[in-house]
Design a protein around this motif. Structure first.
Motif, PDB file in Angstrom:
ATOM      1  N   TRP A  80       0.899  -1.235   0.020  1.00 54.53           N
ATOM      2  CA  TRP A  80       0.034   0.060  -0.078  1.00 54.53           C
ATOM      3  C   TRP A  80       0.736   1.195   0.026  1.00 54.53           C
ATOM      4  CZ3 TRP A  80      -4.855   0.235  -1.461  1.00 54.53           C
ATOM      5  CH2 TRP A  80      -5.645  -0.737  -1.328  1.00 54.53           C
ATOM      6  N   SER A  82       3.767   1.590  -1.318  1.00 53.80           N
ATOM      7  CA  SER A  82       4.407   1.564  -2.655  1.00 53.80           C
ATOM      8  C   SER A  82       3.297   2.362  -3.560  1.00 53.80           C
ATOM      9  CB  SER A  82       4.927   0.256  -3.127  1.00 53.80           C
ATOM     10  OG  SER A  82       5.894   0.030  -2.376  1.00 53.80           O
ATOM     11  N   LEU A  83       2.057   1.700  -3.353  1.00 52.00           N
ATOM     12  CA  LEU A  83       0.913   2.060  -4.264  1.00 52.00           C
ATOM     13  C   LEU A  83       0.877   3.663  -4.124  1.00 52.00           C
ATOM     14  CD1 LEU A  83      -1.462   1.310  -5.991  1.00 52.00           C
ATOM     15  CD2 LEU A  83      -2.745   1.012  -4.045  1.00 52.00           C
ATOM     16  N   PHE A  84       0.862   4.075  -3.092  1.00 50.65           N
ATOM     17  CA  PHE A  84       0.542   5.501  -2.624  1.00 50.65           C
ATOM     18  C   PHE A  84       1.424   6.660  -2.924  1.00 50.65           C
ATOM     19  CE2 PHE A  84      -2.675   3.875   0.589  1.00 50.65           C
ATOM     20  CZ  PHE A  84      -3.832   4.230  -0.228  1.00 50.65           C
ATOM     21  N   LYS A  85       2.749   5.980  -3.205  1.00 47.03           N
ATOM     22  CA  LYS A  85       3.888   6.836  -3.572  1.00 47.03           C
ATOM     23  C   LYS A  85       3.878   6.662  -4.981  1.00 47.03           C
ATOM     24  CE  LYS A  85       6.898   5.513   0.295  1.00 47.03           C
ATOM     25  NZ  LYS A  85       8.016   4.682   0.780  1.00 47.03           N
ATOM     26  N   GLY A  86       3.154   5.680  -5.670  1.00 49.48           N
ATOM     27  CA  GLY A  86       3.433   5.727  -7.328  1.00 49.48           C
ATOM     28  C   GLY A  86       4.535   4.738  -7.805  1.00 49.48           C
ATOM     29  N   ALA A  87       4.907   4.091  -6.718  1.00 51.31           N
ATOM     30  CA  ALA A  87       6.206   3.080  -7.142  1.00 51.31           C
ATOM     31  C   ALA A  87       5.725   1.752  -7.462  1.00 51.31           C
ATOM     32  CB  ALA A  87       7.237   3.017  -5.948  1.00 51.31           C
ATOM     33  N   ASP A  88       6.742   0.833  -7.803  1.00 49.99           N
ATOM     34  CA  ASP A  88       6.325  -0.477  -8.033  1.00 49.99           C
ATOM     35  C   ASP A  88       5.662  -1.142  -6.951  1.00 49.99           C
ATOM     36  OD1 ASP A  88       6.802  -0.106 -10.869  1.00 49.99           O
ATOM     37  OD2 ASP A  88       8.698  -0.811 -10.805  1.00 49.99           O
ATOM     38  N   TYR A  89       4.972  -2.130  -7.168  1.00 46.05           N
ATOM     39  CA  TYR A  89       4.378  -2.794  -6.102  1.00 46.05           C
ATOM     40  C   TYR A  89       3.801  -4.173  -6.533  1.00 46.05           C
ATOM     41  CZ  TYR A  89      -0.163  -1.293  -7.675  1.00 46.05           C
ATOM     42  OH  TYR A  89      -1.342  -1.110  -8.600  1.00 46.05           O
TER      43      TYR A  89
END
Length: 131
Positions: A80, A82-89
């Motif tokens: 979550w 990573s998702l909110f940071k816009g990174a790969d998850y």
């Protein structure tokens, strides 16, 4: 669940645990989703022991629950974030986190219903004794 199916699930979960141990040794670190085969094996073991050794089965279920909640919380929190940071998850980690939230919600609901039923039964028994 039939005994044969539980035995098969236990074997498959145990093989998955061995594969994940080898993967962790090779890569040098454990990932939270590596706990999934252990959760499956512990659940199948608990199912197999449920009738003959209920206390041992409850212990396996307790270990399974703690392992699922810890691994899922770690995986879900990282996914979550990573998702909110816009990174790969990882979709697997994200799904595991959602599964843990649902598991905790259902388990809490069952526990509250059980405690409510017990309290109600206790009040009825106390009422019958006072008459």
């Amino acid at each position: 669940m039939s005994r044969r199916i539980s035995q098969g699930i236990l074997v498959v979960g145990s093989i998955g645990v061995l594969i994940n141990i080898a993967d962790a040794i090779e890569s040098g670190h454990l990932e939270p989703h590596h706990a999934v085969p252990a959760v499956i094996a512990l659940g199948a073991g608990g199912e197999l022991l449920k009738e003959r050794r209920p206390r041992a089965a409850r212990a396996l279920y307790a270990v399974m629950s703690v392992l699922l909640v810890v691994a899922g919380s770690v995986a879900g929190a990282r996914a979550w974030a990573s998702l909110f940071k816009g990174a790969d998850y990882s979709w697997l980690d994200l799904g595991l986190g959602v599964l843990v939230v649902l598991y905790v919600a259902v388990s809490t609901g069952r526990l509250l219903a059980h405690l409510s039923h017990r309290a109600s039964k206790s009040r009825r028994t106390a009422g019958m004794l006072s008459e």
